[in-house]
Design a protein around this motif. Sequence first.
Motif, PDB file in Angstrom:
ATOM      1  N   GLN A 250      44.984  12.896  24.552  1.00 11.21           N
ATOM      2  CA  GLN A 250      45.003  14.057  25.435  1.00 11.21           C
ATOM      3  C   GLN A 250      44.000  13.839  26.555  1.00 11.21           C
ATOM      4  O   GLN A 250      42.914  13.281  26.329  1.00 11.21           O
ATOM      5  CB  GLN A 250      44.652  15.323  24.642  1.00 11.21           C
ATOM      6  N   ALA A 251      44.358  14.260  27.773  1.00 13.45           N
ATOM      7  CA  ALA A 251      43.445  14.134  28.912  1.00 13.45           C
ATOM      8  C   ALA A 251      43.708  15.272  29.889  1.00 13.45           C
ATOM      9  O   ALA A 251      44.825  15.817  29.953  1.00 13.45           O
ATOM     10  CB  ALA A 251      43.615  12.793  29.606  1.00 13.45           C
ATOM     11  N   GLN A 252      42.655  15.641  30.644  1.00 14.37           N
ATOM     12  CA  GLN A 252      42.759  16.718  31.627  1.00 14.37           C
ATOM     13  C   GLN A 252      42.267  16.232  32.980  1.00 14.37           C
ATOM     14  O   GLN A 252      41.428  15.336  33.062  1.00 14.37           O
ATOM     15  CB  GLN A 252      41.916  17.924  31.187  1.00 14.37           C
ATOM     16  N   THR A 253      42.804  16.867  34.022  1.00 15.17           N
ATOM     17  CA  THR A 253      42.329  16.538  35.362  1.00 15.17           C
ATOM     18  C   THR A 253      40.961  17.180  35.586  1.00 15.17           C
ATOM     19  O   THR A 253      40.628  18.204  34.985  1.00 15.17           O
ATOM     20  CB  THR A 253      43.295  17.066  36.436  1.00 15.17           C
ATOM     21  N   SER A 254      40.157  16.582  36.438  1.00 14.43           N
ATOM     22  CA  SER A 254      38.897  17.216  36.837  1.00 14.43           C
ATOM     23  C   SER A 254      39.171  18.300  37.883  1.00 14.43           C
ATOM     24  O   SER A 254      38.367  19.193  38.091  1.00 14.43           O
ATOM     25  CB  SER A 254      37.947  16.152  37.403  1.00 14.43           C
ATOM     26  N   PHE A 255      40.345  18.208  38.485  1.00  8.65           N
ATOM     27  CA  PHE A 255      40.765  19.196  39.502  1.00  8.65           C
ATOM     28  C   PHE A 255      41.326  20.429  38.781  1.00  8.65           C
ATOM     29  O   PHE A 255      42.112  20.323  37.843  1.00  8.65           O
ATOM     30  CB  PHE A 255      41.836  18.576  40.404  1.00  8.65           C
ATOM     31  N   ILE A 256      40.896  21.608  39.249  1.00 10.35           N
ATOM     32  CA  ILE A 256      41.411  22.852  38.705  1.00 10.35           C
ATOM     33  C   ILE A 256      42.620  23.276  39.534  1.00 10.35           C
ATOM     34  O   ILE A 256      42.544  23.356  40.773  1.00 10.35           O
ATOM     35  CB  ILE A 256      40.334  23.966  38.741  1.00 10.35           C
ATOM     36  N   ALA A 257      43.717  23.533  38.858  1.00 14.20           N
ATOM     37  CA  ALA A 257      44.959  23.868  39.555  1.00 14.20           C
ATOM     38  C   ALA A 257      44.785  25.117  40.419  1.00 14.20           C
ATOM     39  O   ALA A 257      44.160  26.103  39.999  1.00 14.20           O
ATOM     40  CB  ALA A 257      46.083  24.077  38.551  1.00 14.20           C
ATOM     41  N   GLN A 258      45.329  25.054  41.618  1.00 17.09           N
ATOM     42  CA  GLN A 258      45.248  26.167  42.568  1.00 17.09           C
ATOM     43  C   GLN A 258      46.644  26.722  42.838  1.00 17.09           C
ATOM     44  O   GLN A 258      47.646  26.080  42.566  1.00 17.09           O
ATOM     45  CB  GLN A 258      44.639  25.670  43.893  1.00 17.09           C
ATOM     46  N   ARG A 259      46.626  27.985  43.389  1.00 19.16           N
ATOM     47  CA  ARG A 259      47.909  28.571  43.781  1.00 19.16           C
ATOM     48  C   ARG A 259      48.500  27.740  44.918  1.00 19.16           C
ATOM     49  O   ARG A 259      47.809  27.372  45.860  1.00 19.16           O
ATOM     50  CB  ARG A 259      47.729  30.017  44.236  1.00 19.16           C
ATOM     51  N   ALA A 260      49.774  27.419  44.802  1.00 23.53           N
ATOM     52  CA  ALA A 260      50.433  26.610  45.825  1.00 23.53           C
ATOM     53  C   ALA A 260      50.748  27.451  47.043  1.00 23.53           C
ATOM     54  O   ALA A 260      51.223  28.586  46.932  1.00 23.53           O
ATOM     55  CB  ALA A 260      51.711  26.006  45.267  1.00 23.53           C
ATOM     56  N   ILE A 261      50.458  26.899  48.232  1.00 23.20           N
ATOM     57  CA  ILE A 261      50.764  27.599  49.478  1.00 23.20           C
ATOM     58  C   ILE A 261      52.109  27.137  50.025  1.00 23.20           C
ATOM     59  O   ILE A 261      52.930  27.954  50.464  1.00 23.20           O
ATOM     60  CB  ILE A 261      49.651  27.341  50.514  1.00 23.20           C
ATOM     61  N   LYS A 262      52.360  25.806  49.986  1.00 19.90           N
ATOM     62  CA  LYS A 262      53.606  25.288  50.564  1.00 19.90           C
ATOM     63  C   LYS A 262      54.512  24.654  49.508  1.00 19.90           C
ATOM     64  O   LYS A 262      55.668  25.019  49.374  1.00 19.90           O
ATOM     65  CB  LYS A 262      53.299  24.253  51.646  1.00 19.90           C
ATOM     66  N   ARG A 263      53.990  23.653  48.748  1.00 17.33           N
ATOM     67  CA  ARG A 263      54.840  22.880  47.847  1.00 17.33           C
ATOM     68  C   ARG A 263      54.333  22.971  46.405  1.00 17.33           C
ATOM     69  O   ARG A 263      53.500  22.172  45.983  1.00 17.33           O
ATOM     70  CB  ARG A 263      54.897  21.419  48.274  1.00 17.33           C
ATOM     71  N   PRO A 264      54.795  23.904  45.644  1.00 14.62           N
ATOM     72  CA  PRO A 264      54.358  24.024  44.256  1.00 14.62           C
ATOM     73  C   PRO A 264      54.889  22.848  43.419  1.00 14.62           C
ATOM     74  O   PRO A 264      55.909  22.245  43.738  1.00 14.62           O
ATOM     75  CB  PRO A 264      54.983  25.341  43.798  1.00 14.62           C
ATOM     76  N   LEU A 265      54.143  22.568  42.368  1.00 16.83           N
ATOM     77  CA  LEU A 265      54.571  21.499  41.460  1.00 16.83           C
ATOM     78  C   LEU A 265      55.903  21.841  40.812  1.00 16.83           C
ATOM     79  O   LEU A 265      56.167  22.986  40.452  1.00 16.83           O
ATOM     80  CB  LEU A 265      53.537  21.297  40.343  1.00 16.83           C
ATOM     81  N   THR A 266      56.731  20.784  40.660  1.00 19.85           N
ATOM     82  CA  THR A 266      58.002  20.947  39.959  1.00 19.85           C
ATOM     83  C   THR A 266      58.070  19.916  38.838  1.00 19.85           C
ATOM     84  O   THR A 266      57.289  18.950  38.811  1.00 19.85           O
ATOM     85  CB  THR A 266      59.188  20.729  40.905  1.00 19.85           C
TER      86      THR A 266
END
Length: 835
Positions: free
Chosen positions: A444-460
């Motif tokens: 298991q691994a996690q990003t150091s980046f905290i997910a943010q609300r998408a303004i233009k292109r949300p993750l799919t």
Amino acid sequence: MIELLAPVGSREALIAAVEGGADAVYLAGKMFGARASAPNFTDEELVEAVNLAHLRSVKVYVTVNTLVDNSEIPSLSVYLQFLYRIGVDAIIVQDIGVFKMAKQIIPAMPIHASTQMTVHNLEGVELLTELGFQRVVVSRELSMDDIQHICKNTATEIEAFVHGALCISYSGQCLMSSMIGGRSGNRGRCAQPCRLPYTLVDEKGNDLLLDADAGEYLLSPKDLNTLELIPELIQAGVTSFKIEGRMKRPEYVAIVVDTYRRAIDACLAKPEAYSVAEQEQKELAQIFNREFTTAYLKTSQGRKMMSDRRPNNRGVRIGRVSDYQHQERVATIKLDEPLYINDIVDFWVKVGGRVSVTVSSMMINGQKVTSAPAGAEVAIHVHAPVRINDRVFKVFDAGLMERARSFFIEPNAIKRVAVDIKVTVQEGQPLEVSIHDSDGFCSQAQTSFIAQRAIKRPLTEEVIAKQVERLGSTIFRINTLECNIIGEVMVPISEINDVRRRAIEELEQARLLPFQREDLPRKKYVARDFLLSDIVRDSDDVQQPLLVVNADTIDKIKVSLESGADCIMFGGETFDHKIITPKIYKQAVAIVHESGKQIILNTPRIIKTWQMDEVKRELALFQELQADAVAVSNLGTLQIARKITDLPLHGDYPLNIYNDVSIEFLAAQGISSMTLSPELNFSQIEELASDQKVALECLVHGYVTLMVSEYCAIGSYLGKLGTGKCNQACLRRDYWLKDRKNELFPVVTDQYCRMHILNAKELSMLPHVPRFGLTGIKRIRIEGKKSTVDHLGRMSKLYRELLDQGEDHPLLAQDRMKTVEHEDITRGHYFRGVL
């Protein structure tokens, strides 16, 4: 579980073995391996190799299967600790001293007995089991019944060779390369003199095989191939199916491992439907063959087991020359098998040897083609003359080699481990990747980046899948991918790639974790660290060695005693094919004891299952006769001798006694005197310590046995052995093998129909007899089985005089040794040693 064990001599061969489906591989470092001429692995490469294999759940066994000199023990001890630390699954050993050292230095390391230990009976397996060996590699001379008998009566893992080159001598018992050229097979440097040409001659030098339609490679066996016997080997109880070939190319490893992997799996899945496709045998032959044999597994094949016309790769016959245009240098071949551009063929020219051609172009009926089917007549250019009707063999199949190379040159792994990946992401949380593989490991691994609300292109799911499925050159492949995206969020692509990489690395570490070991205290050991007590020799207390004569007839016993022998060794194999009866044994003991001398009764060097009852009866007889000692030459005999008799035991030189630790270990097993390995030099012998409980002996005179073999050249070519019944041609006259340098090696057969090849030169240490007493050696021995009665009497008398008079003997004082030594003598390894 049936283990498929593959040979590995290079990194490419390792990848080929793993990708081909091996369950385990055996390889060597740069030291102490019995294939010193293979590329082998540096320490750094060994670490990489072990990790590469373990990631794929493949075991790694390292060969430490050479005889080890006292001076090498410090390096060996460091090496053993290194192998333990890096997670090697087992070591394979020949030297019983190495076993003792390993058990003391790295007690948790599993140890396998090499085929070089010459274990060929159940009793030998039983002894090694008691000592702590996990597995035994049995001799290649065993029959299927022998193997089945061993497997059914032991819980110890049994490993057997299933494919590859055969030694004509029992492994661990061959001194031919050593004595001829100083390159010892027991030390990993065999020069393969068995693959050289020889002529079988009589006392007048006449070639006895001129009318026998025989080739000149009389000691070169075909290659082992047991593909047809897989069901029987499984039923017999073999644990590990071993492929020979650490000197072979990785392409060979790929094809052979892949073929046997599919065969074993098919047999385990549906044993009743098992069959071998013709194409599989063709591919095995194409990748390398000297023709194939099942050796001794089913029957004694005699000359049918031998590749006497060609000692190296034959390739596959593809047809004959049907036409040859001399001016154009164009040969037309009537094909029995397909031919392709870039194939390499050998024309077996009747006069002039081989003509090898790489097929760069070919024509059928005047038209250029890139391939030609079986049955076609194809024309190719040749650079040297050939003849109509010459046979043509394909020695390189471009298509097969391309397939073979795909196993180890592809950038990505062929056989991958399936993984299930779950990706979870929501606003305010790091993206998390969880991986579970098909073997039960997870990460298991996690990003150091905290997910943010998408303004233009949300993750799919498509975006995540594109990044997560990029497993590249790793060993993994995606089975399922689950994406749990909560809300419309954004995570940089670089972060997704990084977390995927870290999760994979963690999974790899999880797969390697079971192989990790606690680090042991690091220490460099020397020989005395393995001895029960310090050995101190008083150099002023020099004792005169006893004179031992190894005889095989009553007349030789009598003349040896009359000439001053202190001790007679008698029994075991005879060199005249005659059986030693109980009556003869009784007579021998009576004669020696009436002379006030000692007698050691010998046992055969090789004792297969069918001989065991007879040898047990002989041991009981030896006990009854109260011989002064019983000599043993293999571990199985040691095991039964300790149970049947309480007489002192002598360990003979076929036990390959090479260092202080071996001496100490065998003494603990009840052996009170030992003959040192004839491969030791004087300096090494002087270094070997000896306490008062163990008498060390050296061979000093006679024709030393270079090979002992189940194969008999005399019976195979002159005795009609291949027909099922030998006519015992060995009893009609004396025989020799003549080599390229016109050296004559005596060939004798014993009462068990085994062949013994003796050295062409007679060992003679007459000028150096006084030195043996100075070294602490307690006995010197004359090998008299090949001598005439008169010659043995003369030599025994000379050695007696030299022992008694020392440097004052006239032959030494006046330098007249040439008057009693003939030209064809050797000092053995006493001054040159072995590589």
